[in-house]
Scaffold this active site. Structure first.
Site, PDB file in Angstrom:
ATOM      1  N   THR A 199       0.840  -1.191   0.000  1.00  0.00           N
ATOM      2  CA  THR A 199       0.000   0.000   0.000  1.00  0.00           C
ATOM      3  C   THR A 199       0.873   1.238   0.000  1.00  0.00           C
ATOM      4  OG1 THR A 199      -1.667   1.289   1.206  1.00  0.00           O
ATOM      5  CG2 THR A 199      -0.257  -0.122   2.537  1.00  0.00           C
ATOM      6  N   ASP A 241      -7.498  -3.762   1.023  1.00  0.00           N
ATOM      7  CA  ASP A 241      -8.460  -3.002   0.234  1.00  0.00           C
ATOM      8  C   ASP A 241      -9.669  -2.773   1.118  1.00  0.00           C
ATOM      9  OD1 ASP A 241      -8.536  -1.849  -2.549  1.00  0.00           O
ATOM     10  OD2 ASP A 241     -10.565  -2.624  -2.350  1.00  0.00           O
TER      11      ASP A 241
HETATM   12  P1  ITT Z   1      -3.730   1.702  -1.462  1.00  0.00           P
HETATM   13  O1  ITT Z   1      -4.525   1.191  -2.633  1.00  0.00           O
HETATM   14  O2  ITT Z   1      -2.345   2.161  -1.827  1.00  0.00           O
HETATM   15  O3  ITT Z   1      -3.715   0.723  -0.329  1.00  0.00           O
HETATM   16  P2  ITT Z   1      -5.930   3.579  -1.174  1.00  0.00           P
HETATM   17  O4  ITT Z   1      -6.211   4.727  -0.261  1.00  0.00           O
HETATM   18  O5  ITT Z   1      -6.127   3.819  -2.654  1.00  0.00           O
HETATM   19  O6  ITT Z   1      -4.453   3.024  -0.881  1.00  0.00           O
HETATM   20  P3  ITT Z   1      -8.208   1.770  -1.203  1.00  0.00           P
HETATM   21  O7  ITT Z   1      -8.299   1.682  -2.668  1.00  0.00           O
HETATM   22  O8  ITT Z   1      -8.397   0.526  -0.368  1.00  0.00           O
HETATM   23  O9  ITT Z   1      -6.810   2.366  -0.725  1.00  0.00           O
HETATM   24  O10 ITT Z   1      -9.272   2.870  -0.743  1.00  0.00           O
HETATM   25  C1  ITT Z   1      -9.582   2.994   0.597  1.00  0.00           C
HETATM   26  C2  ITT Z   1     -10.362   4.271   0.812  1.00  0.00           C
HETATM   27  O11 ITT Z   1     -11.472   3.999   1.677  1.00  0.00           O
HETATM   28  C3  ITT Z   1      -9.489   5.284   1.542  1.00  0.00           C
HETATM   29  O12 ITT Z   1      -8.761   6.107   0.642  1.00  0.00           O
HETATM   30  C4  ITT Z   1     -10.529   6.045   2.354  1.00  0.00           C
HETATM   31  O13 ITT Z   1     -11.168   7.004   1.532  1.00  0.00           O
HETATM   32  C5  ITT Z   1     -11.542   4.943   2.695  1.00  0.00           C
HETATM   33  N1  ITT Z   1     -11.175   4.276   3.959  1.00  0.00           N
HETATM   34  C6  ITT Z   1     -10.710   2.993   4.123  1.00  0.00           C
HETATM   35  N2  ITT Z   1     -10.435   2.741   5.413  1.00  0.00           N
HETATM   36  C7  ITT Z   1     -10.723   3.864   6.077  1.00  0.00           C
HETATM   37  C8  ITT Z   1     -10.637   4.230   7.433  1.00  0.00           C
HETATM   38  O14 ITT Z   1     -10.147   3.414   8.355  1.00  0.00           O
HETATM   39  N3  ITT Z   1     -11.020   5.463   7.774  1.00  0.00           N
HETATM   40  C9  ITT Z   1     -11.487   6.315   6.856  1.00  0.00           C
HETATM   41  N4  ITT Z   1     -11.596   6.076   5.556  1.00  0.00           N
HETATM   42  C10 ITT Z   1     -11.205   4.842   5.154  1.00  0.00           C
END
Ligand code: ITT
Length: 200
Positions: free
Chosen positions: A8, A70
């Site tokens: 990530t 994810d």
């Molecule tokens: P990586 O793919 O590099 O891991 P990313 O931010 O793009 O990073 P995701 O595609 O899994 O990751 O998107 C996750 C999104 O969901 C994140 O950017 C937040 O907007 C939301 N999210 C996930 N977990 C969260 C949390 O614990 N608190 C708040 N928002 C969260």
């Protein structure tokens, strides 16, 4: 000792995963240690598919077993949106603030009792001889006012009724105790401990 890389680039996730994922004999490395490994496309149809893709791409690039996360928010009255599109809800380069703003606009006409939502996280370990994944889910309500300065993403509007606080009002320790990510990565730690002999 087994070296494992975190697949990530999200520093906020990294902080929480490093706090939660602890397995004796496993050393976690950051992706930033490997230089530029190029784009990681997330074009799967589920959290699981996206987590698997991220981990496989990073394994191919680093030749090291990889751990991916994810995750996203599913809001009932929005038919489960933003879901797998949580990070780009308000557009491809949307900031956390843009996404929160859009979410508030979409849910503000509903009473808070109807603004039920779940945060989901799939935590996945990938090695060619062993793939493990675990899910964490937490239920809450979406607020239309932001509370708290901690956490990241949608945390200031994700309210946990049993604690009377948003995720952004919790310390790192508390968030990891209650969150979808905390649950998923504690489960993944246990699963990997049970299976470590298969890859060592
Ligand atoms: P990586 O793919 O590099 O891991 P990313 O931010 O793009 O990073 P995701 O595609 O899994 O990751 O998107 C996750 C999104 O969901 C994140 O950017 C937040 O907007 C939301 N999210 C996930 N977990 C969260 C949390 O614990 N608190 C708040 N928002 C969260």
């Amino acid at each position: 000792m087994i070296d494992v890389v975190l697949a990530t680039r999200n520093e906020d996730k990294i902080r929480e995963i490093e706090h939660t994922f602890k397995v004796e004999g496993v050393v976690l490395h950051r992706l930033s240690e490997f230089g530029d490994i190029g784009e990681i496309n997330e074009d799967g149809n589920s959290f699981y598919e996206n987590a698997l893709r991220k981990a496989q791409i990073v394994f191919e690039a680093t030749k090291m077993p990889a751990i991916a996360d994810d995750s996203g928010l599913e809001v009932d009255v929005l038919g489960g949106k933003p879901g797998i599109f949580s990070s780009r809800y308000a557009g491809r380069n949307a900031s956390y603030a843009d996404n929160i703003h859009k979410l508030i606009q979409e849910v503000k006409h509903y009473p808070v009792s109807q603004r039920k939502a779940v945060f989901k996280c799939v935590a996945l370990f990938y090695h060619p001889d062993l793939t493990l994944h675990e899910e964490g889910i937490v239920e809450g309500l979406i607020l239309t006012n932001q509370l708290g300065k901690g956490g990241f993403g949608y945390d200031p509007v994700f309210f946990l009724p049993e604690l009377g606080k948003t995720f952004a009002e919790l310390s790192l320790e508390e968030k990891c105790e209650y969150s979808h990510r905390g649950i998923a990565f504690r489960r993944l730690s246990e699963a990997l401990k049970q299976n470590l002999d298969k890859i060592s």
